[in-house]
Design a protein around this motif. Structure first.
Motif, mmCIF file in Angstrom:
data_model
loop_
_atom_site.group_PDB
_atom_site.id
_atom_site.type_symbol
_atom_site.label_atom_id
_atom_site.label_comp_id
_atom_site.label_asym_id
_atom_site.label_seq_id
_atom_site.Cartn_x
_atom_site.Cartn_y
_atom_site.Cartn_z
ATOM 1 N N LEU A 159 0.861 -1.177 0.000
ATOM 2 C CA LEU A 159 0.000 0.000 0.000
ATOM 3 C C LEU A 159 0.898 1.227 0.000
ATOM 4 C CD1 LEU A 159 -2.414 -1.032 2.904
ATOM 5 C CD2 LEU A 159 -2.739 -1.409 0.474
ATOM 6 N N ILE A 160 0.773 2.043 -0.987
ATOM 7 C CA ILE A 160 1.510 3.300 -1.047
ATOM 8 C C ILE A 160 0.496 4.406 -0.759
ATOM 9 C CG2 ILE A 160 3.032 4.768 -2.422
ATOM 10 C CD1 ILE A 160 4.101 1.901 -2.022
ATOM 11 N N PHE A 161 0.796 5.251 0.217
ATOM 12 C CA PHE A 161 -0.169 6.270 0.625
ATOM 13 C C PHE A 161 0.529 7.527 1.100
ATOM 14 C CE2 PHE A 161 0.888 3.737 4.279
ATOM 15 C CZ PHE A 161 1.013 4.647 5.303
ATOM 16 N N ARG A 162 -0.249 8.594 1.192
ATOM 17 C CA ARG A 162 0.182 9.868 1.778
ATOM 18 C C ARG A 162 -0.804 10.233 2.871
ATOM 19 N NH1 ARG A 162 0.948 11.957 -3.923
ATOM 20 N NH2 ARG A 162 3.163 11.635 -4.292
ATOM 21 N N VAL A 163 -0.347 11.047 3.795
ATOM 22 C CA VAL A 163 -1.251 11.576 4.817
ATOM 23 C C VAL A 163 -1.297 13.090 4.652
ATOM 24 C CG1 VAL A 163 -0.904 9.673 6.419
ATOM 25 C CG2 VAL A 163 0.582 11.668 6.582
ATOM 26 N N THR A 164 -2.462 13.665 4.889
ATOM 27 C CA THR A 164 -2.619 15.112 4.753
ATOM 28 C C THR A 164 -2.531 15.831 6.095
ATOM 29 O OG1 THR A 164 -5.023 14.923 4.853
ATOM 30 C CG2 THR A 164 -4.005 14.903 2.653
ATOM 31 N N GLU A 165 -2.464 15.053 7.178
ATOM 32 C CA GLU A 165 -2.209 15.626 8.495
ATOM 33 C C GLU A 165 -1.381 14.620 9.289
ATOM 34 O OE1 GLU A 165 -6.075 14.883 11.151
ATOM 35 O OE2 GLU A 165 -6.528 16.013 9.334
ATOM 36 N N GLU A 166 -0.660 15.115 10.274
ATOM 37 C CA GLU A 166 0.197 14.235 11.055
ATOM 38 C C GLU A 166 -0.634 13.177 11.775
ATOM 39 O OE1 GLU A 166 2.990 14.850 14.854
ATOM 40 O OE2 GLU A 166 3.619 16.001 13.092
ATOM 41 N N THR A 167 -0.181 11.938 11.696
ATOM 42 C CA THR A 167 -0.902 10.836 12.330
ATOM 43 C C THR A 167 0.064 9.707 12.659
ATOM 44 O OG1 THR A 167 -2.735 9.267 12.109
ATOM 45 C CG2 THR A 167 -1.511 9.768 10.109
ATOM 46 N N ASP A 168 -0.290 8.924 13.645
ATOM 47 C CA ASP A 168 0.525 7.753 13.972
ATOM 48 C C ASP A 168 -0.213 6.459 13.641
ATOM 49 O OD1 ASP A 168 -1.375 7.729 15.958
ATOM 50 O OD2 ASP A 168 0.040 7.391 17.593
ATOM 51 N N PHE A 169 -1.223 6.543 12.773
ATOM 52 C CA PHE A 169 -1.932 5.329 12.361
ATOM 53 C C PHE A 169 -2.486 5.490 10.953
ATOM 54 C CE2 PHE A 169 -5.495 7.870 13.771
ATOM 55 C CZ PHE A 169 -6.534 7.498 12.930
ATOM 56 N N ILE A 170 -2.725 4.329 10.335
ATOM 57 C CA ILE A 170 -3.500 4.282 9.098
ATOM 58 C C ILE A 170 -4.598 3.252 9.309
ATOM 59 C CG2 ILE A 170 -1.605 4.989 7.594
ATOM 60 C CD1 ILE A 170 -1.472 2.024 6.664
ATOM 61 N N LEU A 171 -5.617 3.362 8.522
ATOM 62 C CA LEU A 171 -6.746 2.451 8.603
ATOM 63 C C LEU A 171 -7.087 2.019 7.184
ATOM 64 C CD1 LEU A 171 -8.734 1.729 11.090
ATOM 65 C CD2 LEU A 171 -10.337 3.087 9.804
ATOM 66 N N PHE A 172 -7.336 0.736 6.995
ATOM 67 C CA PHE A 172 -7.708 0.253 5.669
ATOM 68 C C PHE A 172 -8.652 -0.933 5.804
ATOM 69 C CE2 PHE A 172 -3.604 -1.478 6.891
ATOM 70 C CZ PHE A 172 -3.717 -2.832 6.659
ATOM 71 N N HIS A 173 -9.323 -1.270 4.709
ATOM 72 C CA HIS A 173 -10.231 -2.411 4.691
ATOM 73 C C HIS A 173 -9.474 -3.674 4.293
ATOM 74 C CE1 HIS A 173 -13.541 0.636 4.186
ATOM 75 N NE2 HIS A 173 -13.948 -0.092 5.199
ATOM 76 N N MET A 174 -9.886 -4.783 4.891
ATOM 77 C CA MET A 174 -9.279 -6.061 4.565
ATOM 78 C C MET A 174 -10.239 -7.175 4.976
ATOM 79 S SD MET A 174 -5.816 -7.747 6.124
ATOM 80 C CE MET A 174 -6.601 -8.355 7.617
ATOM 81 N N VAL A 175 -10.342 -8.191 4.137
ATOM 82 C CA VAL A 175 -11.148 -9.362 4.494
ATOM 83 C C VAL A 175 -10.525 -10.589 3.835
ATOM 84 C CG1 VAL A 175 -12.798 -9.119 2.588
ATOM 85 C CG2 VAL A 175 -13.491 -10.292 4.666
ATOM 86 N N GLY A 176 -10.478 -11.676 4.572
ATOM 87 C CA GLY A 176 -9.987 -12.932 4.028
ATOM 88 C C GLY A 176 -8.493 -12.989 3.800
ATOM 89 N N ILE A 177 -7.737 -12.118 4.458
ATOM 90 C CA ILE A 177 -6.282 -12.086 4.292
ATOM 91 C C ILE A 177 -5.645 -12.268 5.659
ATOM 92 C CG2 ILE A 177 -4.305 -10.654 3.622
ATOM 93 C CD1 ILE A 177 -6.152 -9.267 1.621
ATOM 94 N N ASN A 178 -4.622 -13.094 5.725
ATOM 95 C CA ASN A 178 -3.882 -13.301 6.958
ATOM 96 C C ASN A 178 -2.547 -12.560 6.845
ATOM 97 O OD1 ASN A 178 -2.920 -14.283 9.380
ATOM 98 N ND2 ASN A 178 -2.307 -16.252 8.531
ATOM 99 N N ILE A 179 -2.343 -11.547 7.668
ATOM 100 C CA ILE A 179 -1.102 -10.777 7.639
ATOM 101 C C ILE A 179 -0.056 -11.533 8.447
ATOM 102 C CG2 ILE A 179 0.015 -8.621 8.287
ATOM 103 C CD1 ILE A 179 -2.673 -7.233 7.898
ATOM 104 N N THR A 180 1.036 -11.909 7.788
ATOM 105 C CA THR A 180 2.094 -12.641 8.482
ATOM 106 C C THR A 180 3.311 -11.760 8.766
ATOM 107 O OG1 THR A 180 2.944 -13.448 6.371
ATOM 108 C CG2 THR A 180 1.385 -14.866 7.548
ATOM 109 N N SER A 181 3.495 -10.684 8.026
ATOM 110 C CA SER A 181 4.569 -9.732 8.316
ATOM 111 C C SER A 181 4.130 -8.363 7.840
ATOM 112 C CB SER A 181 5.885 -10.141 7.659
ATOM 113 O OG SER A 181 5.776 -10.047 6.256
ATOM 114 N N LYS A 182 4.687 -7.343 8.454
ATOM 115 C CA LYS A 182 4.315 -5.977 8.086
ATOM 116 C C LYS A 182 5.499 -5.055 8.305
ATOM 117 C CE LYS A 182 2.679 -6.700 12.462
ATOM 118 N NZ LYS A 182 2.742 -8.043 12.917
#
Length: 123
Positions: free
Chosen positions: A66-89
């Protein structure tokens, strides 16, 4: 005509206050984002998806970038996901993932970083 003939109770129990439901992540923690919509200060730039199917087991492994930009300072992102197992990030060499929460009712993932992300940069 009402759905059933039970009628309306002639009392209202005011002793039970309206308590807002706090969303819970799959690990039992409070989910910090309580909105169906994603935050507007996170702007996706692109999504790269690489899938490797195993035709014997019918399992699929892959990498999602996921390549993204933020328009204000933040320490988190939020996204949709279903049926995927995250094994590393990973985010980049300067930011580390501090916390990752999943809220399946809205198919949302909350990814918190160890440092704030500044506007104007691509992550």
């Amino acid at each position: 005509r009402p759905w059933n003939d039970c009628g309306v109770p002639d009392f209202i129990d005011e002793s039970i206050p309206d308590v807002p439901k706090i969303p819970k992540a799959t690990n039992g923690e409070d989910f910090p984002w309580d909105d169906v919509r994603l935050p507007i200060f996170i702007r996706p730039v692109s999504y790269d998806l690489e899938l490797v199917p195993d035709l014997t087991t019918l399992a699929v492994k892959g990498i999602i970038k996921l390549i993204f930009r933020v328009t204000e300072e933040t320490d988190f992102i939020l996204f949709h996901m279903v049926g995927i197992n995250i094994t590393s990030k990973t985010i980049n060499e300067k930011l580390r993932v501090k916390r990752l929460l999943y809220y399946p009712e809205r198919e949302q993932v909350y990814l918190e970083t160890d440092k704030p992300m500044k506007p104007g940069k691509t992550f």
